[in-house]
Design an enzyme around this catalytic site. Structure first.
Site: not given
Ligand code: GTP
Ligand code: SPV
Ligand code: MN
Length: 603
Positions: A216, A272, A269, A267, A245, A86, A225, A513, A294, A417, A218, A386
């Site tokens: 790309y 997922t 953090c 994002s 979000h 983004r 978004k 967690n 998300d 984070r 988002g 992604r």
């Molecule tokens: P968006 O799709 O961008 O909104 O992200 P999201 O919040 O869904 O993040 P996602 O779950 O994809 O995690 C992003 C990164 O953080 C990945 O590289 C994960 O491996 C890492 N991660 C997720 N949960 C944890 C955790 O509990 N501890 C640590 N150390 N890393 C984590």
């Molecule tokens: C984010 O950045 O929070 C995402 C990926 O979930 S995107 O759809 O590219 O914004």
């Molecule tokens: Mn997101």
């Protein structure tokens, strides 16, 4: 892989399912007169259409088929290396006044912006195909569900939207039956994929989005978004609901008692990952199910509780770090029917990324399309690579994911984070304090947006890049929502990312967690002990079930749960600085809450 492919000409029966809705026809005509495509392709979302489009996308080099045995029905796309995330600085909110967009958004005057975009879009689709994608956001029978149409000249967008939304005839039918006749107008064109001509523009008053110059995620899947969050949050304030979000998960105890929680993390953090977590052995009999990973749309139900739906139909998830160790349910989900973007390709047509299980391949093609070996200095997969995958692939998909009224939310979790300052978890004293905890959230920046990575910035409720209006007004809307609820969710704050002196994460995260989630559920049920700290209720070490968690020593646990006065003095200064940027729209409750925390620290 070049996105800027020439027109494709479907056989009859494909791409010719033009709807009869006059407003849609007029709008499509208008956009086609401006952009001058060679032909118009009306998407219906069918299997047959998708199969034909996949063939064309392969022939044009937009996607590459992956090993059918290893990854059935899966494809790889490489975006332009200048276009991998983004672009917040080029994301605009175009409201009549700057005040409506507020100090945290990039504002532009609507008429001028339309004029500028129209100039850019003139003849932009010459020699190419213009796709018209009808889609809905939300379960088909939900009162919250919204209709959108996206015009695009990218076949990758069409393939992705079919995964991420409920696309095609279902949307045309919904619009025909709709009482208010509302639908979102989205126009996307790649132009020449030039970062200098990249703009993601929102016109909330017109329920319209125009995105140019990017291909790309988002920036271009306008459902996500742009509609579900930026336009969505704007509509939500007007209509008295919340567009957030947030992930939504179900947590069921061995006795069969089920709660739903929603969690806002910025994002990349951990949404997922948290939404799909597998509890450790200690929690045998506990089940986690996913509603969404998300975005949450939440409204007040007839019983005065907060109910959430996931408006999406798929997951657009971060690939790096995903493994059978960290997120087995995601790994199982992306074994088939997956559209990968910017991961590495192995010699046998498989995919690779940093943090995947097993040894790296001895040779691969990296995300830019260059030769790669383990000795290479470059990453094999882009840090923001992604997967797009239908949510039905998720082995722990919640059975109520299609429920129109949504699921009742027992707890809301905010989290960022943070290497320091923020304890593993705390509970807000009440709704207003919880809104303040969300409003003051901060997080280290990630690769999900272009710009520096690892810098702490305020990201209130993980909505900094996604709130479609004035942030102070957004806090007010949150403050007003609590008292309208008979049984408001408890509000928590978590931090999986605190680091020790050695720079390593103190908490193992991922499945572990569950231990923190269990404490939060205990609190929802009126059990679970805690210490009242100046910042909220923090569990004592004995309040968290850490049995079987050998890697966390008692000292580490104490560090994870510590609230340090010196760190918090800095934190409170940072919060004040952020609040000061919000001007007159900041609700007075926010500074009052901050002052109370300061007072509880005795300063
Ligand atoms: P968006 O799709 O961008 O909104 O992200 P999201 O919040 O869904 O993040 P996602 O779950 O994809 O995690 C992003 C990164 O953080 C990945 O590289 C994960 O491996 C890492 N991660 C997720 N949960 C944890 C955790 O509990 N501890 C640590 N150390 N890393 C984590
Ligand atoms: C984010 O950045 O929070 C995402 C990926 O979930 S995107 O759809 O590219 O914004
Ligand atoms: Mn997101």
């Amino acid at each position: 892989m070049d996105n800027l492919a020439p027109a494709i000409h479907p056989p009859s029966g494909i791409g010719d399912n033009q709807p009869t809705h006059q407003e849609v026809l007029d709008w499509v005509h208008e956009v086609s007169m401006l952009t001058k495509p060679e032909n118009i392709f009306w998407c219906d979302g069918s299997e047959k259409e998708n199969a034909w489009l996949l063939e064309q996308a392969q022939a044009q080099g937009v996607v590459q088929k992956l090993n059918e045995e290893k990854l059935p029905g899966s494809y790889l796309h490489r975006s332009n290396p200048n276009d991998v995330a983004r672009v917040e600085q080029f994301t605009l909110i175009c409201t009549p006044t700057k005040e409506e967009a507020g100090p945290t958004n990039n504002w532009a005057e609507p008429a001028e912006t339309y004029a500028k975009l129209n100039e850019m879009l003139k003849g932009a689709m010459e020699g190419r195909t213009m796709f018209v994608i009808p889609y809905i956001m939300g379960p088909p029978d939900s009162p919250l569900t919204k209709v959108g149409f996206e015009i695009t000249d990218s076949i990758y967008v069409v393939l992705s939207m079919r995964i991420m939304t409920r696309m095609g005839t279902v949307a045309v039918e919904r619009l025909e039956k709709s009482e208010n006749g509302e639908w979102n107008r989205g126009v996307h064109s790649l132009l020449d994929v030039n970062p200098e001509r990249r703009l993601i523009c929102h016109f909330p008053q017109d329920n319209a989005i125009i995105s140019v110059g990017s291909g790309y995620g988002g920036n271009v899947l306008l459902s996500k978004k742009c509609l579900a969050l930026r336009i969505g949050s704007y509509l939500a304030r007007q209509q008295g609901w919340l567009a957030e979000h947030m992930l939504i998960l179900g947590v069921e105890s061995p006795e069969g008692k089920k709660h739903y929680v929603a969690a806002a993390f910025p994002s990349a953090c951990g949404k997922t990952n948290f939404a799909m977590l597998i509890p450790p052995a200690r929690f045998e009999g506990w089940k986690i199910t996913t509603i969404g990973d998300d975005i949450a749309w939440m409204q007040i139900g007839g019983d005065g509780r907060l109910y959430a739906v996931n408006p999406e139909n798929g997951y657009f998830g971060v690939v790096p770090g995903t493994s059978y160790k960290s997120n087995p349910n995601a790994m199982k989900s992306i074994e088939r029917d997956t559209l990968y973007t910017n991961v590495a390709l192995t010699d046998d047509g498989d995919v690779w990324w940093e943090g995947k299980d097993g040894a790296p391949p001895t040779h691969a093609i990296d995300w830019r399309g260059n030769e790669w070996t383990p000795e290479s200095k470059e990453k094999a997969a882009h840090p923001n690579s992604r997967f797009a995958v239908p949510m039905r692939n998720n082995p722990v998909l919640d059975p109520d994911v299609e429920k129109g009224e949504g699921v009742p939310i027992s707890a809301i979790i905010f989290g960022g984070r943070r290497s320091d300052t923020m304890p593993l978890v705390f509970q807000a004293f009440d709704w207003e304090h919880g809104v303040y905890a969300g409003a003051t959230m901060a997080s280290e920046t990630t690769a999900a947006a272009t710009g520096a990575v690892g810098q702490v910035r305020r990201d209130p409720m993980a909505m900094l890049p996604f709130c479609g209006y004035n942030m102070g007004q957004y806090f007010k809307h949150w403050l007003k929502t609590g008292p309208r609820l008979k049984n408001p969710p408890l509000i928590f704050h978590v931090n999986w990312f605190r680091k020790g002196a050695d720079g390593k994460f103190l908490w193992p995260g991922f499945g572990e967690n569950m231990r923190v989630l269990k404490w939060m559920i205990d609190r929802c049920e009126g059990r679970g002990g805690a210490n009242e700290s100046p910042i909220g209720c923090v569990p004592r070490p004995e309040d968290l079930d850490i049995e079987g968690l050998k890697e966390v020593s008692p000292e580490t646990m104490a560090e994870l749960l510590s609230v340090k006065s010196d760190e918090w003095q800095k934190e409170l200064e940072g919060q004040q600085k952020f609040f000061d940027t919000l001007g007159e729209d900041l609700p007075p409750e926010m500074n009052a809450q901050r002052d109370k925390v300061a007072a509880r620290f005795g300063s």
